[in-house]
Write an enzyme that holds these catalytic residues in place. Sequence first.
Site, short mmCIF file in Angstrom:
data_model
loop_
_atom_site.label_atom_id
_atom_site.label_comp_id
_atom_site.label_asym_id
_atom_site.label_seq_id
_atom_site.Cartn_x
_atom_site.Cartn_y
_atom_site.Cartn_z
N MET A 111 41.57 49.19 41.88
CA MET A 111 40.23 49.53 41.42
C MET A 111 40.22 50.74 40.50
O MET A 111 39.28 51.54 40.52
CB MET A 111 39.32 49.75 42.63
CG MET A 111 39.28 48.55 43.59
SD MET A 111 38.89 46.96 42.80
CE MET A 111 37.12 47.13 42.65
N ARG A 112 41.25 50.87 39.68
CA ARG A 112 41.32 51.94 38.69
C ARG A 112 41.56 51.32 37.32
O ARG A 112 42.30 50.33 37.21
CB ARG A 112 42.50 52.90 38.97
CG ARG A 112 42.60 53.43 40.37
CD ARG A 112 41.63 54.53 40.66
NE ARG A 112 41.65 55.61 39.69
CZ ARG A 112 40.69 56.53 39.60
NH1 ARG A 112 39.65 56.47 40.40
NH2 ARG A 112 40.77 57.49 38.70
N HIS A 130 40.12 39.06 39.18
CA HIS A 130 38.75 39.59 39.14
C HIS A 130 37.82 38.57 39.78
O HIS A 130 37.93 37.37 39.50
CB HIS A 130 38.35 39.86 37.69
CG HIS A 130 37.01 40.52 37.57
ND1 HIS A 130 36.80 41.85 37.89
CD2 HIS A 130 35.81 40.02 37.19
CE1 HIS A 130 35.52 42.14 37.71
NE2 HIS A 130 34.90 41.05 37.28
C1 GAR Z 1 39.49 40.90 45.19
O1 GAR Z 1 38.36 40.13 45.47
C2 GAR Z 1 39.64 41.08 43.71
O2 GAR Z 1 39.15 40.02 42.97
C3 GAR Z 1 38.84 42.33 43.48
O3 GAR Z 1 39.09 43.15 44.58
C4 GAR Z 1 39.31 42.32 45.71
C5 GAR Z 1 40.54 42.84 46.43
O4 GAR Z 1 40.71 42.16 47.64
N1 GAR Z 1 39.23 42.97 42.25
C6 GAR Z 1 38.36 43.58 41.45
O5 GAR Z 1 37.19 43.67 41.69
C7 GAR Z 1 38.98 44.16 40.21
N2 GAR Z 1 37.97 44.52 39.27
P1 GAR Z 1 42.05 42.33 48.46
O6 GAR Z 1 42.35 43.83 48.52
O7 GAR Z 1 41.72 41.78 49.80
O8 GAR Z 1 43.12 41.57 47.76
#
Ligand code: GAR
Length: 213
Positions: A111-112, A130
């Site tokens: 998330m960076r 995403h």
């Molecule tokens: C996932 O849903 C991914 O799509 C999202 O974070 C979540 C991580 O889940 N990514 C973003 O929003 C990136 N902008 P996880 O830690 O259980 O894999």
Amino acid sequence: MSQLSSETSLISPSHTPTKDVPLRLGVMASGSGSNFEAIAQAIERGELNACIQVLIYNNPGAKAAARADRLGIPAVLLNHREFASRDALDAAIVQTFQNYAVDWVVMAGWMRLVTPVLIDAFPHRILNIHPSLLPAFKGVHAVEQALAAGVKIAGCTVHYVVPEMDSGEIIIQAAVPVLPDDTAETLQARIQVQEHLIYPRAIALAAAQALQG
Ligand code: GAR
């Protein structure tokens, strides 16, 4: 127009087999790490010819680190709060991945924002997932954005990472229906089922494309 059942998904394109040499993956995660574990399980089942060399995480206490411990995968904490700039953090990420002989970078809930310091070190070899059907709903809170917009179809996207956020070439997407009583949590859970399916396939597909030049 929500005609898909909650079990239905549309995934494109189809699975592409990997080649003989295992891919050496470096995974980046900020939180739960369920995608990280799904990729590890796909490798374990023989569906993806790869090895996760190392997990990098940026939040102390991230569940992803506990998963790495359980899976026997090295995990390195690079806490962004301890770096003077994004470039400095990304330089440490590059150094860590080089130390672990990583050749593909997999952002799995990282998330960076990342900088050219990282992107240029692994040209066309960094993937991100995403939780939207890009180019819709870039950035944070993509699932909430989709609900607020009233869309009837949501989904997830695996794409190459470029300097512009959530804008690189799309590798695979999966679609899910938005149901009338969905909350962000229920929709996110439905999307995550698909994320866990498409991310290993996207890695294999990207590697196959790289081999074809
Ligand atoms: C996932 O849903 C991914 O799509 C999202 O974070 C979540 C991580 O889940 N990514 C973003 O929003 C990136 N902008 P996880 O830690 O259980 O894999």
